[in-house]
Design a protein around this motif. Sequence first.
Motif, PDB file in Angstrom:
ATOM      1  N   UNK A   1       0.840  -1.192   0.000  1.00  0.00           N
ATOM      2  CA  UNK A   1       0.000   0.000   0.000  1.00  0.00           C
ATOM      3  C   UNK A   1       0.876   1.244   0.000  1.00  0.00           C
ATOM      4  N   UNK A   2       0.576   2.230  -0.844  1.00  0.00           N
ATOM      5  CA  UNK A   2       1.394   3.444  -0.871  1.00  0.00           C
ATOM      6  C   UNK A   2       1.281   4.215   0.435  1.00  0.00           C
ATOM      7  N   UNK A   3       2.394   4.681   0.996  1.00  0.00           N
ATOM      8  CA  UNK A   3       2.363   5.426   2.254  1.00  0.00           C
ATOM      9  C   UNK A   3       2.053   6.894   2.023  1.00  0.00           C
ATOM     10  N   UNK A   4       1.704   7.588   3.102  1.00  0.00           N
ATOM     11  CA  UNK A   4       1.454   9.028   3.014  1.00  0.00           C
ATOM     12  C   UNK A   4       2.716   9.801   2.662  1.00  0.00           C
ATOM     13  N   UNK A   5       3.878   9.233   2.968  1.00  0.00           N
ATOM     14  CA  UNK A   5       5.147   9.945   2.759  1.00  0.00           C
ATOM     15  C   UNK A   5       5.652   9.882   1.325  1.00  0.00           C
ATOM     16  N   UNK A   6       4.991   9.138   0.457  1.00  0.00           N
ATOM     17  CA  UNK A   6       5.411   9.089  -0.939  1.00  0.00           C
ATOM     18  C   UNK A   6       5.783   7.697  -1.391  1.00  0.00           C
ATOM     19  N   UNK A   7       5.807   7.498  -2.699  1.00  0.00           N
ATOM     20  CA  UNK A   7       6.116   6.205  -3.291  1.00  0.00           C
ATOM     21  C   UNK A   7       7.617   5.947  -3.324  1.00  0.00           C
ATOM     22  N   UNK A   8       7.963   4.670  -3.398  1.00  0.00           N
ATOM     23  CA  UNK A   8       9.343   4.284  -3.708  1.00  0.00           C
ATOM     24  C   UNK A   8       9.290   3.631  -5.085  1.00  0.00           C
ATOM     25  N   UNK A   9       9.989   4.247  -6.048  1.00  0.00           N
ATOM     26  CA  UNK A   9       9.872   3.887  -7.461  1.00  0.00           C
ATOM     27  C   UNK A   9      11.245   3.510  -8.013  1.00  0.00           C
ATOM     28  N   UNK A  10      11.319   2.375  -8.685  1.00  0.00           N
ATOM     29  CA  UNK A  10      12.496   2.011  -9.466  1.00  0.00           C
ATOM     30  C   UNK A  10      12.199   2.365 -10.915  1.00  0.00           C
ATOM     31  N   UNK A  11      12.962   3.311 -11.465  1.00  0.00           N
ATOM     32  CA  UNK A  11      12.755   3.778 -12.844  1.00  0.00           C
ATOM     33  C   UNK A  11      13.766   3.115 -13.757  1.00  0.00           C
ATOM     34  N   UNK A  12      13.270   2.449 -14.803  1.00  0.00           N
ATOM     35  CA  UNK A  12      14.112   1.752 -15.775  1.00  0.00           C
ATOM     36  C   UNK A  12      14.066   2.549 -17.073  1.00  0.00           C
ATOM     37  N   UNK A  13      15.032   3.433 -17.259  1.00  0.00           N
ATOM     38  CA  UNK A  13      15.013   4.339 -18.396  1.00  0.00           C
ATOM     39  C   UNK A  13      15.659   3.768 -19.642  1.00  0.00           C
ATOM     40  N   UNK A  14      15.660   4.587 -20.680  1.00  0.00           N
ATOM     41  CA  UNK A  14      16.257   4.183 -21.955  1.00  0.00           C
ATOM     42  C   UNK A  14      17.148   5.265 -22.535  1.00  0.00           C
TER      43      UNK A  14
ATOM     44  N   UNK B   1      15.682  -2.111   1.629  1.00  0.00           N
ATOM     45  CA  UNK B   1      15.573  -0.875   2.416  1.00  0.00           C
ATOM     46  C   UNK B   1      14.114  -0.488   2.682  1.00  0.00           C
ATOM     47  N   UNK B   2      13.165  -1.257   2.150  1.00  0.00           N
ATOM     48  CA  UNK B   2      11.755  -0.954   2.363  1.00  0.00           C
ATOM     49  C   UNK B   2      10.925  -1.367   1.165  1.00  0.00           C
ATOM     50  N   UNK B   3       9.608  -1.249   1.262  1.00  0.00           N
ATOM     51  CA  UNK B   3       8.736  -1.656   0.150  1.00  0.00           C
ATOM     52  C   UNK B   3       9.018  -0.861  -1.125  1.00  0.00           C
ATOM     53  N   UNK B   4       8.980  -1.545  -2.249  1.00  0.00           N
ATOM     54  CA  UNK B   4       9.032  -0.889  -3.552  1.00  0.00           C
ATOM     55  C   UNK B   4       7.609  -0.903  -4.104  1.00  0.00           C
ATOM     56  N   UNK B   5       7.068   0.265  -4.340  1.00  0.00           N
ATOM     57  CA  UNK B   5       5.668   0.352  -4.761  1.00  0.00           C
ATOM     58  C   UNK B   5       5.484   0.216  -6.261  1.00  0.00           C
TER      59      UNK B   5
ATOM     60  N   UNK C   1       5.096 -10.360  -8.234  1.00  0.00           N
ATOM     61  CA  UNK C   1       4.727 -11.288  -7.157  1.00  0.00           C
ATOM     62  C   UNK C   1       5.321 -10.885  -5.818  1.00  0.00           C
ATOM     63  N   UNK C   2       6.246  -9.921  -5.824  1.00  0.00           N
ATOM     64  CA  UNK C   2       6.884  -9.487  -4.585  1.00  0.00           C
ATOM     65  C   UNK C   2       6.319  -8.162  -4.068  1.00  0.00           C
ATOM     66  N   UNK C   3       5.161  -7.774  -4.557  1.00  0.00           N
ATOM     67  CA  UNK C   3       4.451  -6.650  -3.985  1.00  0.00           C
ATOM     68  C   UNK C   3       4.481  -5.365  -4.766  1.00  0.00           C
ATOM     69  N   UNK C   4       5.404  -5.230  -5.713  1.00  0.00           N
ATOM     70  CA  UNK C   4       5.496  -3.999  -6.502  1.00  0.00           C
ATOM     71  C   UNK C   4       4.555  -4.068  -7.702  1.00  0.00           C
ATOM     72  N   UNK C   5       4.011  -2.929  -8.086  1.00  0.00           N
ATOM     73  CA  UNK C   5       3.292  -2.843  -9.345  1.00  0.00           C
ATOM     74  C   UNK C   5       4.296  -2.531 -10.455  1.00  0.00           C
TER      75      UNK C   5
END
Length: 397
Positions: free
Chosen positions: A70-83, A140-144, A165-169
Amino acid sequence: MNRDALYAKLKTVPLLRQWNARLKSAKLRRDLILLRERYERLARESGTVYSEATALELMRSRRRGMTRWSPPDSGLRILWVGANWHQDSSGFLAGLAKFGEVVQFHNAAGTYGLRQRWDGEDVARNDRALREQFRAMRDAGPVHLVLGQMWAQLVSSGALQEIRTQGAMTANISMDDRLPEHWSTASGVRSGSVGLGPGLDMVLTSSPETPEWFLAEGVPAVYMPMASDPERFRPFPEDQKRYDVTFVGSKYGLREKLVNALVAGGIHVDPFGPGWPNGSVDANQSAEIFGRSRIILGMGTVAHSEDLFTIKLRDFDGPMCGAMYITHRNPDLLQLYRESEEIACYRTADECVHKVRYYLSHPEHRRRVAAAGMARARADHTWQARLSHVFGLMGLS
C-alpha cells in the motif's frame, strides 16, 4: 567495401536518398494499415471496447490473489528503468520525483538505463541487473512501483512478473506504438510493450488508438500523451529572445526539406541537433534555446513519412516555454490544443512558410497565441499532471 559502408555511401546520393525515403514511407504506410486492420478485427472478434474503466478492471483481475504494498502518506518508492538519459532528464525525471523516492536503474556496464544491443545475451544481463537492483531497493523498504520505458527485446516479461509477485506494481511507458515493429514477432518472441504484457500491470501508451490494441491482447493499457516540465522549460522576456525560428532534432528527410523551404523563403532558422551545423544540444541547452525563441518549429511525422503523425516531446516543451509553436496538423495534437488559438499548424511546406512569415511580421498576434499555448501547457500538460492521473487510476495515490 562492406555492406554498411556501401549503404552509407549510397545515402549521400540525393536521388537515391529520396527514392529510399519514399520506399520506406510507402512500406510504413502499408504496414500500419495492415496493423490497424488486424487489431480492428481482433477487437471486434473479442468484443473489446477501450475505456479506462475496462483497462482498470483487467488490471485488477490480473492482480487478484497477489501481494501489493500500500502506498504510504510519505510518498512512493519507485524504481525507474530508463532508456534515454537526454530525453528522461529533460523534465520527466523531475516530474516523477515529485511522487517520492526514485532510484534510477543502471545496466551491467554501470551506465544509465537498459543495455541496448538488442541481442539475447543483453536480455539476460538486463534481467540480472533488474533483479539485483530491485532486491537491493526492497531490502531498504517496500518498492511500490517499477516503471520504465522497456521493450521485450531488452528485458523479459518473466523478470517483471517476478517483481509483481513481490508486492510492486509494474508499468511501462510505451512511445511510438504506431510503428509496426513494436507489434512484431521475431524468433518466437513478441516485441515492444505487448511482449512484456504478462509482466505488466499497466501500459501507458502515447498513441490514442493503441490502448484498445493492448486490451485486445489481454494487456491493460491507458492513453498517456507526453508532457513537459514547467520548471525547466520557462519563457524569457521578449527583449531577451535571440532566435526568430528554431528547430531541435536530428537532420534527415522531411526535416531538412522543411528547414530549407523556410530559408529559401527568406526566414532565418536556427536548427540544432545531430547533422545540423549547430550540432547537438543537451536538455538544459534545449530549454534555453526554446525560451529564447519567438517561434519553435515542430515536425510531427513518423520516420520518413509525410502524412503519418505522432505526438512529440517538443509539442509540450515548445509551448511551455512561451514561444509560438507551429507544427504539422496532427489530429491527436488537436485534441490537446486549439489550432490558431494556442498553437499554429501546417500541412505543407508552403503553408508553413506563409504562416511563419505572418507571425514574425505580426508580433502581437504571435505573442497572444504563444501566451495561450503556454497557459494550456502549464494547466494540462505537465508530467506531474500526467503521472498523477495514471497513478490515481492504478491506486498508487
